[in-house]
Design an enzyme around this catalytic site. Sequence first.
Site, PDB file in Angstrom:
ATOM      1  N   GLU A   1      -7.681  47.448  31.044  1.00  0.00           N
ATOM      2  CA  GLU A   1      -8.352  47.803  29.801  1.00  0.00           C
ATOM      3  C   GLU A   1      -8.479  46.570  28.928  1.00  0.00           C
ATOM      4  O   GLU A   1      -7.585  45.722  28.911  1.00  0.00           O
ATOM      5  CB  GLU A   1      -7.551  48.864  29.034  1.00  0.00           C
ATOM      6  CG  GLU A   1      -7.343  50.165  29.767  1.00  0.00           C
ATOM      7  CD  GLU A   1      -6.438  51.122  29.021  1.00  0.00           C
ATOM      8  OE1 GLU A   1      -6.337  52.289  29.441  1.00  0.00           O
ATOM      9  OE2 GLU A   1      -5.813  50.693  28.011  1.00  0.00           O
TER      10      GLU A   1
ATOM     11  N   LYS B   1      -8.055  44.315  25.854  1.00  0.00           N
ATOM     12  CA  LYS B   1      -7.066  44.253  24.765  1.00  0.00           C
ATOM     13  C   LYS B   1      -7.794  43.785  23.503  1.00  0.00           C
ATOM     14  O   LYS B   1      -8.181  42.630  23.395  1.00  0.00           O
ATOM     15  CB  LYS B   1      -5.924  43.295  25.091  1.00  0.00           C
ATOM     16  CG  LYS B   1      -4.840  43.313  24.027  1.00  0.00           C
ATOM     17  CD  LYS B   1      -3.746  42.308  24.291  1.00  0.00           C
ATOM     18  CE  LYS B   1      -2.609  42.477  23.286  1.00  0.00           C
ATOM     19  NZ  LYS B   1      -3.046  42.478  21.889  1.00  0.00           N
TER      20      LYS B   1
ATOM     21  N   ARG C   1      -3.207  48.412  15.660  1.00  0.00           N
ATOM     22  CA  ARG C   1      -2.888  49.632  16.389  1.00  0.00           C
ATOM     23  C   ARG C   1      -3.104  50.816  15.454  1.00  0.00           C
ATOM     24  O   ARG C   1      -2.659  50.814  14.306  1.00  0.00           O
ATOM     25  CB  ARG C   1      -1.431  49.572  16.862  1.00  0.00           C
ATOM     26  CG  ARG C   1      -1.035  50.611  17.905  1.00  0.00           C
ATOM     27  CD  ARG C   1      -1.462  50.212  19.286  1.00  0.00           C
ATOM     28  NE  ARG C   1      -0.888  51.073  20.320  1.00  0.00           N
ATOM     29  CZ  ARG C   1       0.109  50.696  21.124  1.00  0.00           C
ATOM     30  NH1 ARG C   1       0.645  49.502  21.009  1.00  0.00           N
ATOM     31  NH2 ARG C   1       0.560  51.526  22.050  1.00  0.00           N
TER      32      ARG C   1
ATOM     33  N   GLU D   1      -7.093  51.256  18.872  1.00  0.00           N
ATOM     34  CA  GLU D   1      -7.123  50.015  18.095  1.00  0.00           C
ATOM     35  C   GLU D   1      -8.280  50.081  17.107  1.00  0.00           C
ATOM     36  O   GLU D   1      -9.411  50.430  17.471  1.00  0.00           O
ATOM     37  CB  GLU D   1      -7.302  48.821  19.025  1.00  0.00           C
ATOM     38  CG  GLU D   1      -6.915  47.492  18.432  1.00  0.00           C
ATOM     39  CD  GLU D   1      -5.428  47.192  18.565  1.00  0.00           C
ATOM     40  OE1 GLU D   1      -5.005  46.122  18.072  1.00  0.00           O
ATOM     41  OE2 GLU D   1      -4.698  48.000  19.170  1.00  0.00           O
TER      42      GLU D   1
ATOM     43  N   LYS E   1      -2.442  48.572  33.629  1.00  0.00           N
ATOM     44  CA  LYS E   1      -1.545  49.721  33.635  1.00  0.00           C
ATOM     45  C   LYS E   1      -1.591  50.436  34.980  1.00  0.00           C
ATOM     46  O   LYS E   1      -2.645  50.523  35.602  1.00  0.00           O
ATOM     47  CB  LYS E   1      -1.957  50.728  32.549  1.00  0.00           C
ATOM     48  CG  LYS E   1      -2.058  50.148  31.137  1.00  0.00           C
ATOM     49  CD  LYS E   1      -2.580  51.188  30.161  1.00  0.00           C
ATOM     50  CE  LYS E   1      -2.687  50.630  28.748  1.00  0.00           C
ATOM     51  NZ  LYS E   1      -3.215  51.628  27.783  1.00  0.00           N
TER      52      LYS E   1
ATOM     53  N   ARG F   1       8.871  48.481  26.095  1.00  0.00           N
ATOM     54  CA  ARG F   1       7.982  47.442  26.617  1.00  0.00           C
ATOM     55  C   ARG F   1       8.094  47.539  28.134  1.00  0.00           C
ATOM     56  O   ARG F   1       8.949  46.947  28.763  1.00  0.00           O
ATOM     57  CB  ARG F   1       8.413  46.067  26.105  1.00  0.00           C
ATOM     58  CG  ARG F   1       7.363  44.996  26.291  1.00  0.00           C
ATOM     59  CD  ARG F   1       7.763  43.706  25.614  1.00  0.00           C
ATOM     60  NE  ARG F   1       7.786  43.789  24.177  1.00  0.00           N
ATOM     61  CZ  ARG F   1       6.717  43.672  23.391  1.00  0.00           C
ATOM     62  NH1 ARG F   1       5.534  43.456  23.934  1.00  0.00           N
ATOM     63  NH2 ARG F   1       6.830  43.748  22.087  1.00  0.00           N
TER      64      ARG F   1
END
Length: 676
Positions: free
Chosen positions: A330, A332, A337, A385, A489, A500
């Site tokens: 994806e 970034k 956020r 975002e 991911k 994390r």
Amino acid sequence: MAAATKKTAGAKKKKGKAKETAGKEGIGDKAVEAAGRLLKHDPDSGVDGWKKGEPVPYLFLANVFENISETTKRLEIAEMLTNAFRTVIVSNPDDLLAAVYLASNTIAPQHEGIDLGIGDATLVKILAEATGRKESAIRADYKEQGDLGIVASMSRSTQKTMFAPPKLTMSGVLKEFRAIATTEGTKSVDAKKAKIKKLLVAARECEAGYIVRSLQGKLRIGLAQQTVNQALIHAVVLQSDAAAKAAKEGGNGAVADLLGRGADVLKQVFSECPSYDEIVPALLMEGGVDKLHSRCHFRPGVPVKPMLAKPTCGVSEVLQRFSDVEFTCEYKYDGERAQIHLLEDGTVKIFSRNQEDNTPKFPDVIRALPSYLKAGVKSVVIDGEAVAYDREQHKILPFQILSTRGRKNIDEADIKVNVCIYAFDCLYLNGETLLQKSLTERREAMYSAFKEVPDEFYFCTAKISRDVEELQVFLEDSIADNTEGLIVKTMDATYEPSKRSLNWLKLKKDYLEGCGDSLDLVPIGAFHGRGKRTGVYGAYLLACYDEESEELQSICKIGTGFSDEQLVELTEGLRPTVIEAPRSYFKYDANAMKCDVWFDPSQVWEVKAADLSISPVHQAGHGLVDPVKGIALRFPRFLRKRDDKNVEQATNSEQVADFYNAQATKQEFAGGDDDY
């Protein structure tokens, strides 16, 4: 080089395994010893000067704070606070909530945005009125001591009262703090002053000092929320029948195991439902820890702590992790956020990565949200975002543009910086939490609930693949589209709040050169500027955060990357936080780093560096890579101030060690070395 890397990795793996065992099962040697000491303590012995069932005096907690301030050992601090909470439970369990809030230096859940933060000038004035001293004398003492709490304790009232005021209680102090923080209106300042003065007049012994520190928002005893949570769960577990049974059947080891499992449960629950108002009463109910998750869980209106991606050194590291699994890449996005909540009653809330309520900042998003929804959506939470966006040119703008947008009480008509929401996850939909669902299922839920609206709401650009070689091409595409890089991911990963995780890897454009990722660091000291920088701080000492020891460990001295305007702005912002001496939890070389001023930790800065090196001076990750040395940044430069992070969310020492090890591995594959 290969041998050194292997040795380092082995040592780190050994330490990591030990930490995992202790954290997961609570049966490390120190945990067993601590359990033994805690079992020997009689919580009834702390009840002194009041009867069981009566409100617990605030002086009891203030004295605990005094004892904590005299040690820097985290285990001792945790044990003292645990025993204090146990005394509260056996004395008056209804007061446990107040004790936890006061110990954590908060008065309400963070997402409610209720803060005290009374200015020093106001406190000096009130302190003078409450004690009968002159303001000039208070200010002189403050300058000398560097701590208004100490000045408050020194300035015990000399005024005589006809009737002694009632003794302060923990629940009473918390109630007054909340009233002070929420008082509004034309005469709110006078009303707040009267409430604070009332507290100070009634204060006994060391109480005034901690009242003032709490009002400043600086308890100054090195008590982190992580320790408060540990003490809370340990106190509840130790006062339960389960602990007595475990001690009888399995001794200290069994109790340590019980404490460790309890800590794991609370950590998970607090990441999903960060509210003591809900957690503390639930812990005191029948079933306590065992039923905590069923009673306190994620729901719209209360922000879940966001899942985070682990930084990587480059495509090769992603290859090692994802070579045999289906993954998604994806974009970034370089924005803020935004966790967007739609409640059943139609209320919309938007939270930052730090659980701050950012709803007032985005009236345009709130107004437009219904147009992004498909029919049948009654409640939903998405993770995404918010990015500055040029709607005429149809392109993403840099983060610096977004940072100029106001933060509170924004009138939509005055908005000059438009935003576009890029959604990448769905955490809740129509009454069902999706945190334990796979990314595949969560993404399907997101697509079923929302529709894209050009220039306002998009799903993040993504690609599903099993071919890691496609990563490089997709990374270059992401950079061309004005994003920071990629988040990679695994498709079967659940959403892990506040973690994390290795299931999310961050691959930024910065990884194509120098040090893989930027770091978020805390300024703890500064050096006076000279020449063109006279009148401002010319360089700073930065530190990373060590979660295990709760230390701030020095990592570099930085003097580059600042514009003249930034130097002035940062200097003015940090001057109010100047303290007389470094905190006991600062870990640095006192001979090599003689700062002109020290700061009460309050800010987080994003910093980029050429690389990392083993350092005989700096203390970051001390013992994780080298047995006696720390890690330092080489050629660091300032990027920006991170208003969305607090000190405990700064880059931690293990991440620093990971950066160093990843860099060493990368250099080894490239035939390089790190002998500089």
